[in-house]
Design an enzyme around this catalytic site. Structure first.
Site, PDB file in Angstrom:
ATOM      1  N   GLU A   8     -18.989  -7.910  28.161  1.00 58.99           N
ATOM      2  CA  GLU A   8     -17.608  -7.506  28.411  1.00 58.99           C
ATOM      3  C   GLU A   8     -17.550  -6.288  29.334  1.00 58.99           C
ATOM      4  OE1 GLU A   8     -13.778  -6.114  25.677  1.00 58.99           O
ATOM      5  OE2 GLU A   8     -15.817  -5.556  25.068  1.00 58.99           O
ATOM      6  N   LYS A  11      -8.218 -11.572  27.235  1.00 58.85           N
ATOM      7  CA  LYS A  11      -8.473 -11.173  25.850  1.00 58.85           C
ATOM      8  C   LYS A  11      -7.176 -11.011  25.067  1.00 58.85           C
ATOM      9  CE  LYS A  11     -11.048  -7.514  23.374  1.00 58.85           C
ATOM     10  NZ  LYS A  11     -11.784  -6.243  23.605  1.00 58.85           N
ATOM     11  N   CYS A  47     -15.258  -9.718  22.395  1.00 55.30           N
ATOM     12  CA  CYS A  47     -15.465  -8.503  21.597  1.00 55.30           C
ATOM     13  C   CYS A  47     -14.573  -8.422  20.358  1.00 55.30           C
ATOM     14  CB  CYS A  47     -15.302  -7.274  22.490  1.00 55.30           C
ATOM     15  SG  CYS A  47     -16.071  -5.766  21.833  1.00 55.30           S
TER      16      CYS A  47
END
Length: 264
Positions: free
Chosen positions: A40, A111, A146
């Protein structure tokens, strides 16, 4: 299927352009892999909030160009981790890019769950809305990033959309490394899917990174795990094991909540 997870350190003394060249070279070193995965926000560092605005780029910016060429030069599917994306209206997103072996951008995932509570990514970046899967010749990838790892409902949605291999780039902090390993195994077991979780090494923005990229099979067995430093973690796995596992232990068919979800 052979996958290589490139666990790099995001050094504050290295320019973004220098890091792009270094990472592109590392991707080219993975000839023979089917899938290569990056972490990431490796261009800036996941905790280097002050650089998100200045380092943000359009979806088809310099990182897209460098990674597309690296994928086509090497002939691999490339999950190029994520970048700080700036849209035409100025909104920032934490966006993952997936390239085909010919260098075409096949998918982009913004995300959904932003980390930071009332600071950092949570206030600087917009939230994605869409679940994203990518069909490869031998498996279907489900994309997450994440902090998404803490939200099991996202992964249920990916499984309902056909995901068999869950790919999770991250910049996970060392102080919560136990959660990283635990949650990666949990997502694999509860979804009867492979998990490929690729993190960063070293320290950036004063935050030591967990490293320990990990590959977990549908039974929760750890097939491979990196150490704390820079490393390329390469593993071979059989995507057919997902269907076998779901057939032998059909727990997903016994779901009682979310009954409007499509059954497989």
């Amino acid at each position: 299927m052979r996958a290589s997870l490139i666990q790099i350190a995001v050094s504050e003394g290295e320019s973004v352009e220098s890091r792009r060249r270094r990472v592109a070279s590392l991707v080219r070193d993975q000839a023979g892999a089917d899938l290569v995965v990056l972490p990431e926000l490796w261009t800036t560092g996941a905790f280097a909030y002050e650089g998100f605005g200045s380092e943000a780029e359009p979806l088809e910016g310099p990182t897209h160009e460098a990674m597309a060429k690296a994928a086509s030069d090497t002939g691999v599917w490339l999950h190029a981790g994520s970048i700080p994306e700036r849209t035409a209206d100025g909104t920032l997103y934490n966006t993952s890019l997936v390239f085909s072996p010919s260098g075409d951008l096949i998918a982009a995932y913004r995300k959904i769950h932003r980390f930071g509570f009332d600071k950092g990514e949570a206030v600087l970046m917009g939230a994605g809305r869409d679940l994203v899967t990518v069909r490869l010749p031998d498996t279907t990838l489900g994309l997450a990033t994440c902090y998404d790892l803490r939200f099991p409902e996202l992964f249920r949605g990916l499984v309902d959309a056909g995901a068999e291999t869950l790919v999770i780039p991250a910049g996970w902090p060392e102080r919560r490394r136990a959660h990283w390993t635990l949650l990666a195994q949990a997502r694999a077991v509860e979804n009867q899917a492979f998990v490929l979780a690729c993190g960063t090494a070293g320290t950036h923005a004063g935050v030591p990174q967990a490293g320990h990229s990990i590959v977990v099979d549908p039974w929760g067995e750890v097939l491979a795990e990196a150490g704390a430093g820079e490393e390329v973690l390469t593993v071979e796995f059989d995507p057919a094991k997902v269907a076998v596992t779901r057939d032998q232990f059909p727990a997903l068919k016994d779901r009682m909540l979310g009954l409007d979800a499509p059954r497989r």
